[in-house]
Write a protein that holds these residues in place. Sequence first.
Motif, mmCIF file in Angstrom:
data_model
loop_
_atom_site.group_PDB
_atom_site.id
_atom_site.type_symbol
_atom_site.label_atom_id
_atom_site.label_comp_id
_atom_site.label_asym_id
_atom_site.label_seq_id
_atom_site.Cartn_x
_atom_site.Cartn_y
_atom_site.Cartn_z
ATOM 1 N N GLY A 153 22.066 -10.832 -15.193
ATOM 2 C CA GLY A 153 21.066 -9.558 -15.098
ATOM 3 C C GLY A 153 21.715 -8.164 -15.260
ATOM 4 N N GLU A 154 22.865 -8.277 -15.853
ATOM 5 C CA GLU A 154 23.592 -7.105 -16.186
ATOM 6 C C GLU A 154 23.809 -6.745 -17.404
ATOM 7 N N MET A 156 23.496 -4.871 -20.769
ATOM 8 C CA MET A 156 22.755 -3.623 -21.133
ATOM 9 C C MET A 156 22.446 -3.633 -22.462
ATOM 10 N N GLU A 160 19.149 1.868 -23.878
ATOM 11 C CA GLU A 160 18.222 1.331 -23.009
ATOM 12 C C GLU A 160 18.781 1.656 -21.304
ATOM 13 N N ALA A 161 17.883 2.098 -20.498
ATOM 14 C CA ALA A 161 18.335 2.491 -19.196
ATOM 15 C C ALA A 161 18.471 1.172 -18.101
ATOM 16 N N LYS A 162 17.785 0.182 -18.464
ATOM 17 C CA LYS A 162 17.828 -0.876 -17.410
ATOM 18 C C LYS A 162 18.259 -2.222 -17.938
ATOM 19 N N PRO A 163 19.162 -2.740 -17.347
ATOM 20 C CA PRO A 163 19.767 -4.124 -17.925
ATOM 21 C C PRO A 163 18.763 -5.036 -18.113
ATOM 22 N N CYS A 164 18.956 -6.303 -18.837
ATOM 23 C CA CYS A 164 18.179 -7.169 -18.964
ATOM 24 C C CYS A 164 18.088 -7.986 -17.830
ATOM 25 N N LEU A 165 16.795 -8.609 -17.523
ATOM 26 C CA LEU A 165 16.527 -9.578 -16.402
ATOM 27 C C LEU A 165 17.418 -10.775 -16.722
ATOM 28 N N GLU A 183 11.369 -11.304 -20.508
ATOM 29 C CA GLU A 183 10.822 -10.049 -21.042
ATOM 30 C C GLU A 183 10.696 -10.350 -22.555
ATOM 31 N N ARG A 185 11.704 -7.359 -24.915
ATOM 32 C CA ARG A 185 11.916 -6.093 -25.632
ATOM 33 C C ARG A 185 12.164 -6.101 -27.081
ATOM 34 N N GLN A 188 15.036 -8.358 -28.712
ATOM 35 C CA GLN A 188 15.716 -8.487 -27.526
ATOM 36 C C GLN A 188 16.936 -9.474 -27.778
#
Length: 226
Positions: A153-154, A156, A160-165, A183, A185, A188
Amino acid sequence: MRRLDQLLSSLGYCSRQEAREVVKAGQVSVAGVVAARSDQRVDPHQVTLDGEPLEAIDGLLAILHKPVGYVCTHADGEGPTIYELLPDRWMMRNPAVTSAGRLDKDTSGLILVTDIGPLVHRFTSPRAEVEKVYEVTVDHELEPGLVDTFASGEIMLRNEAKPCLPAKLVITSPLTASLTITEGRYHQVRRMFASQGWHVTGLHRSRFADYTLDGIDEGEWRLLPP
Ligand code: URA
């Protein structure tokens, strides 16, 4: 109950004007009796056209096995579209048939198409966390450590501001893996691998929610009960 001409046109069979001709020609029956008027009110489930029941009366949902080289847009100019693989009649339906999410031109596999707006939302909303399984081929040997990296979950992605689930990676051979993400994205899967230094050379979606491509050949589709 629906007006017969309005029903036939909303399901893409013909225009309302053409419905008059079709009815006059005796091609339409209601509960086994040849329809007399195109403006009569009917139970859609009792209507037949040329002896066949009407298709996907309560909304259309289908699985398409997308080949590489097709784009998931309605717009012209970017190459052949997935809509060219579907019956022309579906494009005449109102509401329009659209895909639930998209696959890149270079990606093959399972894509859902539907005219049921709330279903598109349910399958594509980030909060729904629908599982998607991708079969991935990469340019150089995969490392076992990637399994934990993808699960962390880290990861990046650039800009993008948020890491991937957390994502589940199963390495199936030196150059292939199966990746499950929840997700959707932009690009992705390719970008997740790129972030770790691997280039994706082949990408195929084998599962979307509980749907698989079992028995559906490339370029073919199957209607589902909505
Ligand atoms: N991830 C990608 O990079 N491409 C797709 O088509 C789907 C998921």
